[in-house]
Scaffold this motif. Sequence first.
Motif, PDB file in Angstrom:
ATOM      1  N   ALA A   1       1.273  -1.300  -0.068  1.00  0.00           N
ATOM      2  CA  ALA A   1      -0.324  -0.460   0.024  1.00  0.00           C
ATOM      3  C   ALA A   1       0.831   1.284   0.098  1.00  0.00           C
ATOM      4  O   ALA A   1       1.967   1.511   0.641  1.00  0.00           O
ATOM      5  CB  ALA A   1      -0.852   0.093   1.100  1.00  0.00           C
ATOM      6  N   LEU A   2       0.193   1.955  -0.911  1.00  0.00           N
ATOM      7  CA  LEU A   2       1.430   3.598  -0.931  1.00  0.00           C
ATOM      8  C   LEU A   2       0.229   5.061  -0.343  1.00  0.00           C
ATOM      9  O   LEU A   2      -0.766   4.955  -0.821  1.00  0.00           O
ATOM     10  CB  LEU A   2       1.477   4.142  -2.356  1.00  0.00           C
ATOM     11  CG  LEU A   2       2.707   5.000  -2.289  1.00  0.00           C
ATOM     12  CD1 LEU A   2       4.021   4.759  -1.624  1.00  0.00           C
ATOM     13  CD2 LEU A   2       2.755   5.278  -3.606  1.00  0.00           C
ATOM     14  N   ILE A   3       0.637   4.812   0.735  1.00  0.00           N
ATOM     15  CA  ILE A   3      -0.144   5.886   1.639  1.00  0.00           C
ATOM     16  C   ILE A   3       0.489   7.403   1.312  1.00  0.00           C
ATOM     17  O   ILE A   3       1.539   7.963   1.735  1.00  0.00           O
ATOM     18  CB  ILE A   3      -0.201   5.793   2.863  1.00  0.00           C
ATOM     19  CG1 ILE A   3      -0.736   4.491   3.421  1.00  0.00           C
ATOM     20  CG2 ILE A   3      -1.638   6.894   3.733  1.00  0.00           C
ATOM     21  CD1 ILE A   3      -0.472   4.016   5.338  1.00  0.00           C
ATOM     22  N   TYR A   4      -0.521   8.422   0.578  1.00  0.00           N
ATOM     23  CA  TYR A   4      -0.012   9.629   0.022  1.00  0.00           C
ATOM     24  C   TYR A   4      -0.313  10.719  -0.171  1.00  0.00           C
ATOM     25  O   TYR A   4      -2.300  10.794   0.166  1.00  0.00           O
ATOM     26  CB  TYR A   4       0.119   9.122  -1.602  1.00  0.00           C
ATOM     27  CG  TYR A   4      -0.500   8.959  -2.410  1.00  0.00           C
ATOM     28  CD1 TYR A   4      -1.487   9.672  -3.099  1.00  0.00           C
ATOM     29  CD2 TYR A   4      -1.321   7.597  -2.279  1.00  0.00           C
ATOM     30  CE1 TYR A   4      -2.204   9.712  -3.919  1.00  0.00           C
ATOM     31  CE2 TYR A   4      -2.614   7.420  -3.832  1.00  0.00           C
ATOM     32  CZ  TYR A   4      -2.957   8.722  -3.836  1.00  0.00           C
ATOM     33  OH  TYR A   4      -3.813   8.072  -4.738  1.00  0.00           O
ATOM     34  N   PRO A   5      -0.030  11.976  -0.117  1.00  0.00           N
ATOM     35  CA  PRO A   5      -0.423  13.189   0.166  1.00  0.00           C
ATOM     36  C   PRO A   5      -1.660  12.990  -0.973  1.00  0.00           C
ATOM     37  O   PRO A   5      -1.052  12.969  -2.147  1.00  0.00           O
ATOM     38  CB  PRO A   5       0.218  14.022   0.145  1.00  0.00           C
ATOM     39  CG  PRO A   5       1.913  14.068  -0.361  1.00  0.00           C
ATOM     40  CD  PRO A   5       1.405  12.028   0.445  1.00  0.00           C
ATOM     41  N   ASP A   6      -2.470  14.205  -1.208  1.00  0.00           N
ATOM     42  CA  ASP A   6      -3.607  14.426  -2.656  1.00  0.00           C
ATOM     43  C   ASP A   6      -2.727  14.994  -3.638  1.00  0.00           C
ATOM     44  O   ASP A   6      -3.457  14.718  -4.538  1.00  0.00           O
ATOM     45  CB  ASP A   6      -4.619  15.148  -2.054  1.00  0.00           C
ATOM     46  CG  ASP A   6      -5.345  15.471  -3.380  1.00  0.00           C
ATOM     47  OD1 ASP A   6      -5.343  16.505  -3.710  1.00  0.00           O
ATOM     48  OD2 ASP A   6      -6.109  13.964  -3.634  1.00  0.00           O
ATOM     49  N   TYR A   7      -1.585  15.693  -3.478  1.00  0.00           N
ATOM     50  CA  TYR A   7      -0.863  16.134  -4.775  1.00  0.00           C
ATOM     51  C   TYR A   7      -0.229  15.064  -5.507  1.00  0.00           C
ATOM     52  O   TYR A   7      -0.345  15.364  -7.080  1.00  0.00           O
ATOM     53  CB  TYR A   7      -0.305  17.326  -4.248  1.00  0.00           C
ATOM     54  CG  TYR A   7       1.332  16.867  -3.103  1.00  0.00           C
ATOM     55  CD1 TYR A   7       2.777  16.092  -4.049  1.00  0.00           C
ATOM     56  CD2 TYR A   7       1.497  16.637  -1.924  1.00  0.00           C
ATOM     57  CE1 TYR A   7       3.536  15.500  -3.960  1.00  0.00           C
ATOM     58  CE2 TYR A   7       3.150  15.583  -1.848  1.00  0.00           C
ATOM     59  CZ  TYR A   7       4.124  16.060  -2.283  1.00  0.00           C
ATOM     60  OH  TYR A   7       5.207  15.201  -1.668  1.00  0.00           O
ATOM     61  N   MET A   8      -0.421  14.169  -5.093  1.00  0.00           N
ATOM     62  CA  MET A   8       0.616  13.128  -5.795  1.00  0.00           C
ATOM     63  C   MET A   8      -0.174  12.150  -6.458  1.00  0.00           C
ATOM     64  O   MET A   8      -1.558  11.751  -6.227  1.00  0.00           O
ATOM     65  CB  MET A   8       1.362  12.241  -4.715  1.00  0.00           C
ATOM     66  CG  MET A   8       2.753  11.062  -5.098  1.00  0.00           C
ATOM     67  SD  MET A   8       3.554  10.508  -3.539  1.00  0.00           S
ATOM     68  CE  MET A   8       4.078   8.911  -4.757  1.00  0.00           C
ATOM     69  N   LYS A   9       0.426  11.853  -8.100  1.00  0.00           N
ATOM     70  CA  LYS A   9      -0.387  10.714  -8.742  1.00  0.00           C
ATOM     71  C   LYS A   9       0.729   9.955  -8.104  1.00  0.00           C
ATOM     72  O   LYS A   9       2.391   9.203  -9.615  1.00  0.00           O
ATOM     73  CB  LYS A   9      -0.370  11.319  -9.704  1.00  0.00           C
ATOM     74  CG  LYS A   9      -1.677  12.661  -9.695  1.00  0.00           C
ATOM     75  CD  LYS A   9      -1.729  12.615 -11.559  1.00  0.00           C
ATOM     76  CE  LYS A   9      -3.418  13.815 -11.605  1.00  0.00           C
ATOM     77  NZ  LYS A   9      -3.161  14.379 -12.893  1.00  0.00           N
ATOM     78  N   PRO A  10       0.710   7.913  -7.533  1.00  0.00           N
ATOM     79  CA  PRO A  10       0.464   7.482  -7.691  1.00  0.00           C
ATOM     80  C   PRO A  10       1.584   6.524  -8.705  1.00  0.00           C
ATOM     81  O   PRO A  10       0.063   6.179  -9.987  1.00  0.00           O
ATOM     82  CB  PRO A  10       0.362   6.515  -6.657  1.00  0.00           C
ATOM     83  CG  PRO A  10      -0.604   7.278  -6.138  1.00  0.00           C
ATOM     84  CD  PRO A  10      -0.560   7.912  -7.200  1.00  0.00           C
ATOM     85  N   GLU A  11       3.091   6.152  -9.443  1.00  0.00           N
ATOM     86  CA  GLU A  11       2.807   5.405 -10.092  1.00  0.00           C
ATOM     87  C   GLU A  11       3.472   4.260  -9.725  1.00  0.00           C
ATOM     88  O   GLU A  11       3.501   4.001  -8.410  1.00  0.00           O
ATOM     89  CB  GLU A  11       4.314   5.729 -11.309  1.00  0.00           C
ATOM     90  CG  GLU A  11       3.946   7.781 -11.808  1.00  0.00           C
ATOM     91  CD  GLU A  11       2.606   7.926 -12.901  1.00  0.00           C
ATOM     92  OE1 GLU A  11       2.517   6.312 -13.750  1.00  0.00           O
ATOM     93  OE2 GLU A  11       2.224   8.715 -12.757  1.00  0.00           O
TER      94      GLU A  11
END
Length: 262
Positions: free
Chosen positions: A76-86
């Motif tokens: 799982a990648l928990i990430y801030p909203d600005y980011m778009k996971p690749e």
Amino acid sequence: MVMKMTDLYQHFREEERGFIEKVLEWKEFAETSYSPRLTDFLDPREQEILRSVIGEQKEVRAAFHGGAEHAERKRALIYPDYMKPEAEDFSLSVFKVVYPSKFVTIEHRHVLGSLMSIGLKRAKYGDILIENGGIQIVAAAEMDDFLRLQLTEIGKTKVELEQISLAEVYEKVEEWNEFSATVSSLRLDAVLSAIYQLSRPKVLPLIQAGHVKVNWRIAEQGSMECREGDVLSVRGYGRSKISGINGRTKKDKLRLTYGRQK
């Protein structure tokens, strides 16, 4: 809207509280540092808990990747909203096991046993995929060197690891047969007896031997109460899932619908 913590805890078992608190720490890290937090491989139950804790808020989101669309175990990648996971953000590696498949048969349990014997933690690798004699292992990229150096045998067979791309990962599709039954209670031993058509005296030794899992965790008590959505597995008998608890019969028994994995 994210549910209150008191409401959140009541949706899960007491033994899952520790993992919930861990997810809350990961979430706080992503919120306060504005940086992503990558987890180890999570089983489907842990993924479900993580989704519930993160919720649908805008500030922090969660994405999952296990090498293929239908992977069971995923990071799982928990990430801030600005980011778009690749895809590369999940740090996944896939290894093809090279061995003399014409002369030797290697099963899932053999691979699992060998990975355990070299001391690789279960959280550091995902699905073990076997198709027509081909074997693939999805692992955390940070374990690449360790795997190459240590996994040189599976059972008594010499093997080599060849790294392949995510595009080459076998697609895993689960198939289930649906059934129904009635049970006197939702106690684990009663539910197992109904699903696997075993007498209660035969179920108890399986639990005591550690051969029964509920949601990928070894079940220690036959008295634990099952819930809708629980995934059960019994060594030697396969995997099942409680898909519905549908009221009571006239004789006050509970109606159960469940799936058995093909």
